[in-house]
Scaffold this active site. Sequence first.
Site, PDB file in Angstrom:
ATOM      1  N   VAL A 123       0.806  -1.214   0.000  1.00  0.00           N
ATOM      2  CA  VAL A 123       0.000   0.000   0.000  1.00  0.00           C
ATOM      3  C   VAL A 123       0.843   1.270   0.000  1.00  0.00           C
ATOM      4  O   VAL A 123       0.324   2.362  -0.265  1.00  0.00           O
ATOM      5  CB  VAL A 123      -0.961  -0.023   1.208  1.00  0.00           C
ATOM      6  CG1 VAL A 123      -0.226   0.297   2.502  1.00  0.00           C
ATOM      7  CG2 VAL A 123      -2.132   0.927   1.017  1.00  0.00           C
ATOM      8  N   TYR A 124       2.135   1.166   0.278  1.00  0.00           N
ATOM      9  CA  TYR A 124       2.982   2.358   0.278  1.00  0.00           C
ATOM     10  C   TYR A 124       3.083   2.893  -1.156  1.00  0.00           C
ATOM     11  O   TYR A 124       3.701   2.275  -2.021  1.00  0.00           O
ATOM     12  CB  TYR A 124       4.383   2.040   0.797  1.00  0.00           C
ATOM     13  CG  TYR A 124       4.482   1.710   2.271  1.00  0.00           C
ATOM     14  CD1 TYR A 124       3.400   1.853   3.137  1.00  0.00           C
ATOM     15  CD2 TYR A 124       5.671   1.240   2.817  1.00  0.00           C
ATOM     16  CE1 TYR A 124       3.498   1.534   4.484  1.00  0.00           C
ATOM     17  CE2 TYR A 124       5.789   0.926   4.164  1.00  0.00           C
ATOM     18  CZ  TYR A 124       4.692   1.070   4.992  1.00  0.00           C
ATOM     19  OH  TYR A 124       4.806   0.757   6.333  1.00  0.00           O
TER      20      TYR A 124
END
Length: 344
Positions: A61-62
């Site tokens: 998700v980064y």
Amino acid sequence: MEYRQLGGSGLRVPVLALGTGTFGGTGPLFSAWGQTDTAEARRLIDVCLDAGVTLFDTADVYSDGASEEVLGAAIEGRRDAVLLSTKTGLPMGDGPQDWGVSRARLIRAVEASLRRLGTDRIDLLQLHAYDASTPTEELMATLDALIAAGKVRYAGVSNYPGWQLMKAQAIADRHGWPRLVAHQVYYSLIGRAYEADLMPLGRDQGVGALVWSPLGWGRLTGRIGRDRPVPAGSRLHDTEQFAPPVEPEHLYRVVDALEAVAAETGRSVPQVAINWLLQRPTVSSVIIGARNEAQLRDNLGAVGWALTPAQIAALDAASDVLPPYPHTPYRQQEGFARLNPPLV
């Protein structure tokens, strides 16, 4: 660099790890953390490896996978010299299969992370958050299959409630599946809630803590104090709404104690804050972040020395808060306290 066992596993990890949330930073949260490109990421990894830091932590998700891509490119040609840790489970899109840890989602997420990282295995896969919609048996069976296939070496969790972590361990034991060995948790001198339930569980169940945000979301850098408001350019201006909350007076009391110990030791405030964490039970590794080489080198100075018992006691006293029920009577009443002595 000191190395420790990761919980009850055979995996040895450095006591400091590099968090790569700054790599490829995009969007309102991650761009405020940093926008490290591949060339600079390679340089930061060079510095880490020279210091003995071999564990690098990221998440799908980064920056929508950009962190994994930059990390993968930066370690090209030296995969066997590093340990890769990534996380999955948080939403990567708006579709029904774009979030959670169902069998289909988890297998697809691992395959995608492997492609972005440019590798054939993930050394430590962590479930980024508890997914109440997926049966724990399904989750643990899928992790077992991924480990058996060699795509994942070890599994852990992040930001999990204690009861669900314990349930997962019990199901793994029942079926003879691999146990969870790591819990990536928020823990700092201004956020000690980890100590109430998750620390005793970790010690009992062989789950090592990987500490995220050891500087309290940038509040323990030495730049903020009673007479020093958040400076211009601080990421707190853009990201404080995402940060674990802290009362101002509590923050200032902790900063006062940190500055006093820093003056005694000749160390920086961040170095003292990280060193304190390294003395705590169950902590296997502290994940440090850096937007540039200077920040990284300062954080690396947190190892190779130790706070004195008196300095630890001063920091403990300044940062102590009464935990919520049901832990409150164990602190307030002698009879309760005798039944349950603290770990720290």
